[in-house]
Design a protein around this motif. Structure first.
Motif, mmCIF file in Angstrom:
data_model
loop_
_atom_site.group_PDB
_atom_site.id
_atom_site.type_symbol
_atom_site.label_atom_id
_atom_site.label_comp_id
_atom_site.label_asym_id
_atom_site.label_seq_id
_atom_site.Cartn_x
_atom_site.Cartn_y
_atom_site.Cartn_z
ATOM 1 N N ARG A 233 -1.810 -4.064 -2.621
ATOM 2 C CA ARG A 233 -1.683 -2.801 -2.728
ATOM 3 C C ARG A 233 -2.884 -2.054 -1.683
ATOM 4 N N SER A 236 -2.981 -3.038 1.938
ATOM 5 C CA SER A 236 -1.400 -2.472 2.635
ATOM 6 C C SER A 236 -2.229 -0.788 2.741
ATOM 7 N N ALA A 237 -3.326 -0.650 1.764
ATOM 8 C CA ALA A 237 -3.952 0.731 1.735
ATOM 9 C C ALA A 237 -5.135 0.597 3.117
ATOM 10 N N ASN A 240 -3.015 -2.197 8.196
ATOM 11 C CA ASN A 240 -1.905 -2.221 9.308
ATOM 12 C C ASN A 240 -0.684 -3.213 9.177
ATOM 13 N N GLU A 272 6.449 2.939 0.539
ATOM 14 C CA GLU A 272 5.836 3.865 0.527
ATOM 15 C C GLU A 272 4.735 3.518 2.210
ATOM 16 N N ARG A 273 4.529 1.836 2.790
ATOM 17 C CA ARG A 273 3.879 2.044 3.793
ATOM 18 C C ARG A 273 4.407 1.055 4.707
ATOM 19 N N LYS A 274 5.536 1.937 4.653
ATOM 20 C CA LYS A 274 6.352 1.258 5.888
ATOM 21 C C LYS A 274 6.523 -0.552 6.368
#
Length: 472
Positions: A233, A236-237, A240, A272-274
């Motif tokens: 998580r 990924s934040a 990219n 959420e992050r595609k």
């Protein structure tokens, strides 16, 4: 060795070419001249010239005769020119050897494929003979690029029974799992993109990622807690990440299984992050419990998951037949597959189809799982009994690998030297990461038959580790 009459003149011509007396495009004596000089029949002379043509030394020109095709400096037939040494990647060759070399069924614990005695040889060979007899010359033609329609339907039906609905029209039959992964990655990435992988990760997956020029973030997989969701998580934040490559069920090498709740949580992050998820489902059929664990794709409602698998892990390593469910990415995946190969082996497609159409494949899986579970129990007991107490491993719930960690005080160089001397093969942990951070880990495969001799070898290795700890 049988000799032929024509050798009386062909050896002379070969030597003249080798020594340089005859040069490229020089005309050779006619059939009539050779026949008179060596007192041979016309058919013997013609056979001699045909022999020289087969060896690549001469050529025939209609109405003109025979001419020298190559000289002593050209690589024709048995005449070889001096070549430079082939450039090889030393690290790649080392990792290839560590993950695939076999010495014997007793001492090879490094190759993650079914051993000879666990392969259903009679079933495969009998079915293959039936296929060849029934299909005949049709097996020599191209099959559809995306694979046999009936085979895709049976695979989809099988997955549907496991709670994962797949559209057979979005399935692609591949030349093994590695090709399926390559196609999936090519469909959603380009060189320089960032992909996440579960870590430790098998060498073959790392090699595909390297070959495609992708950047990597390794997400830790703990033997007890599994895939580190918090780490993913956060990563990924901060980055990219376009794709995650993951083995959720009986992860190789740790043997861990993601819970259904964790799979759903992973999908939430991906949505959420595609982030596209490429799921390796190769080991899911090798469960030791009551039922097959669900794959991530079975929870996917947004079409973000591609799933792939292979029959080489459940039937035999030589059966190079896998599949990829591309879903929303089918259009790009289909083109990527075509570039890698027009068609997958018709024989293997028909073989697997015939097995899936009957109950024989499921019968084999039940037997195979039972044998694997028994071997895992034997091996785990030996590891627990003979290795130091502060060594660490978790018993897997399926698959065929155990991930072993030795105490930090153990000199791993001396450990592997001993294993090499005793001709015992494990897969070193450093091959499972770009960082080499698993230096005190190694993978043990229990897909070969475990014998008393195998247990004795494990005992010897365990005792050596005890000595290395005590400094003796």
């Amino acid at each position: 060795m049988k000799s032929y009459k024509y050798e009386i003149f062909t050896t002379v011509i070969e030597e003249q070419i080798r020594s340089g007396i005859l040069q490229k495009n020089d005309r050779l004596p006619s059939v009539r001249e050779i026949r008179r000089k060596y007192t041979l029949s016309t058919s013997s002379v013609q056979s001699g010239f045909e022999h020289l043509m087969i060896k690549g030394l001469i050529k025939s020109s209609p109405r003109s005769g025979y001419f020298v095709l190559g000289t002593q400096n050209e690589d024709r037939g048995g005449i070889r020119k001096k070549t430079s040494p082939v450039a090889r990647d030393e690290l790649f060759m080392k990792n290839m050897m560590l993950t695939s070399k076999r010495i014997s069924e007793v001492s090879s614990f490094n190759t993650a494929v079914p051993g000879d005695l666990l392969i259903p040889q009679k079933l495969i060979l009998r079915t293959m003979q039936e296929v060849i007899r029934e299909k005949g010359v049709a097996l020599l033609r191209y099959y559809p690029s995306n694979g046999l329609e009936l085979l895709r339907q049976h695979i989809a039906r099988q997955m549907n029974a496991y709670g994962c609905e797949l559209n057979p029209d979005e399935l692609i039959i591949t030349d093994g799992a590695l090709q399926a992964l390559t196609i999936a990655l090519r469909s959603v990435t380009k060189a320089g993109d960032v992909v996440a992988i579960d870590s430790p990760c098998v060498f073959s997956v790392l090699e595909v990622i390297t070959n495609l020029g992708l950047k990597v973030i390794e997400i830790p997989v703990d033997q007890k807690t599994g895939f580190d969701m918090a780490y993913f998580r956060k990563a990924s934040a901060e980055h990219n990440i376009c794709t995650l490559v993951i083995t959720p069920n009986f992860h190789n090498p740790t043997g861990t299984v993601m819970s259904d709740q964790s799979k759903k949580e992973l999908l939430e992050i991906a949505e959420e992050r595609k982030i596209c998820i490429i799921e390796n489902d190769m080991y899911s059929d090798l469960y030791f419990g009551e039922e097959r664990p669900r794959c991530i794709k079975s929870f996917d409602t947004k079409g973000l998951v591609m799933t792939y698998s292979s029959f080489s892990k459940t039937l035999a390593p030589g059966i190079r037949l896998g599949w990829l469910y591309a879903g929303n990415f089918y259009s790009k995946a289909e083109r990527a597959k075509f570039v890698l190969g027009r068609s997958v082996s018709p024989v293997y497609q028909e073989l697997v189809l015939k097995l899936l159409q009957s109950s024989s494949y499921q019968r084999h899986l039940r037997s195979f799982r039972k044998k694997l579970y028994g071997q895992e129990a034997q091996l785990s007991e030996a590891l627990r009994k003979y290795f130091p107490e502060d060594s660490c491993f978790q018993r897997p719930e399926g698959g065929y690998s155990i991930w072993m960690r030795l105490p930090e005080k153990v000199d791993m160089g001396k450990f592997y030297q001993y294993c090499e001397k005793q001709q015992i093969l494990f897969t070193p942990g450093e091959t499972f990461s770009f960082s080499g951070k698993y230096s005190h880990y190694f993978r043990i495969i229990f897909a070969e038959r475990i014998t008393q001799e195998s247990i004795t070898l494990i005992k010897d290795v365990g005792e050596k580790v005890q000595k290395l700890l005590s400094g003796t």
